[in-house]
Design a protein around this motif. Structure first.
Motif: not given
Length: 349
Positions: A1-8, A10-11, A78-83, A85-91
């Motif tokens: 499982m991907t580390s949650y830090e890599q998602i939430f 990520s810069k 790119e990365s799961i974190g980058a995706l 962040n893009a979703a968070s900004q566009a939501l």
């Protein structure tokens, strides 16, 4: 499982921006990856989930699959974190709930209708990232699980089959799995009916009789792990935390468990519950104003393990005009005894 830090935490970002709809889909993709791996994601299955969202009402399933495919590529390149962040900004503000709901659905255990304990840490992180209050998050979770329960109930009704009592010349019902036979306890002359569905048989008539047998195979290895104390807790949790809430309380908001007990004797260890069901009987009555309402009823339920099956046997007592319930203790005892008498007629094989 991907580390949650890599998602939430990520810069990272991506060059292209997402639409609000794509942002909802991206949260579903991110959650799916966090729960497994990129390689294990099935775009068609994910698209099928998203297609149920109103926000995708104007999209074809093929279009949603294409969106999911593109989002998976972004996560891989790119990365799961980058995706995320893009979703968070566009939501957009009006789609934040949809985004959180998409995450819930990916994590939901559809049989238990809960998010498993080991996945709740991720869901909490997602809630915080989307800046949702606890009461908002809980409301969304309840809406999602209610929608799944409603779909499950509709499937049940679609699959249910009514069989005339006359079809059984020997007046005996045999389970399709061969695990029990039982003399049919209703009469065709009194409107007796038999309702069957996978894992369930119910017997009813026009006079308020309702006897129902739910049965579920239990893996032998699970049975071996249950000592007497664990068995009691297992039967209690099945009854109080799963069956009654899903089969009764969900459909009758005023229903309430009034009595519970566990009994162990030489032949049977069972957990018993009595549920008060205002306007919850299977029998209806005509009011003076012409309306039709269901009678009040008590439903008694006994759960027990026999051989390799879990059984839940239930019966109701309907209160016709003028009927006054006895005390809860008396009603509980009387209904329990009637169920146990019915259980004695069942031959387990």
């Amino acid at each position: 499982m991907t580390s949650y830090e890599q998602i939430f935490n990520s810069k990272q970002t991506i060059e292209e921006s997402l639409s609000p709809e794509e942002a909802v889909a991206a949260i579903a993709v991110v959650t799916a990856i966090a729960d497994s791996t990129i390689e294990q994601i099935d775009p068609a299955s994910l698209a099928g989930i998203l297609w149920e969202f109103e926000v995708f009402a104007e999209y074809s399933e093929d279009e949603i699959i294409e969106i999911v495919d593109e989002l998976i590529v972004i996560a891989a390149d790119e990365s799961i974190g980058a995706l995320f962040n893009a979703a968070s900004q566009a939501l957009s503000d009006d789609l934040v709930w949809d985004g959180f709901a998409a995450g819930i659905i990916i994590l939901l255990d559809e049989e238990e209708l809960v998010v498993p304990q080991q996945k709740q840490a991720y869901l909490k992180k997602l809630q915080e990232a989307l800046e949702l209050e606890d009461d908002e998050a809980q409301e969304i979770i309840q809406e999602v699980t209610a929608a799944f329960q409603e779909a499950e109930d509709e499937d049940y009704l679609d699959d249910e089959e009514d069989i005339p009592v006359e079809n059984y010349s020997d007046k005996v019902y045999e389970s399709p799995l061969g695990n029990f036979t039982v003399p049919i306890p209703v009469d065709a002359q009194q409107g007796g009916k038999i309702q069957t569905q996978e894992g369930v048989v119910g017997f009813s008539d026009d006079f308020g009789t309702l006897l129902r047998i739910d049965y579920y195979p239990i893996p032998p290895e699970q049975l071996e792990e249950l000592d007497s104390t664990e068995k009691q807790e297992y039967l209690r949790s099945i009854m109080v935390e799963r069956y009654v809430p899903q089969a009764i309380l969900y459909n009758l908001s005023d229903a309430e468990i009034k009595h519970t007990e566990y009994q162990e004797n030489a032949t049977l260890g069972y957990y018993y519950a009595l549920v008060d069901m205002p306007n919850g009987s299977t029998i209806s009555q005509h009011e003076n104003n012409g309306n039709i309402t269901r009678l009040n009823a008590y439903r008694g339920l006994i759960s027990f393990i026999k051989d390799d099956f879990l059984y839940i046997i239930s019966s109701q007592r309907s209160f016709f005009n003028g009927d006054t319930p006895d005390s809860i203790e008396e009603e509980a005892e009387n209904i329990k005894e009637s169920i146990l008498e019915f259980v004695e007629t069942i031959e387990f094989t």
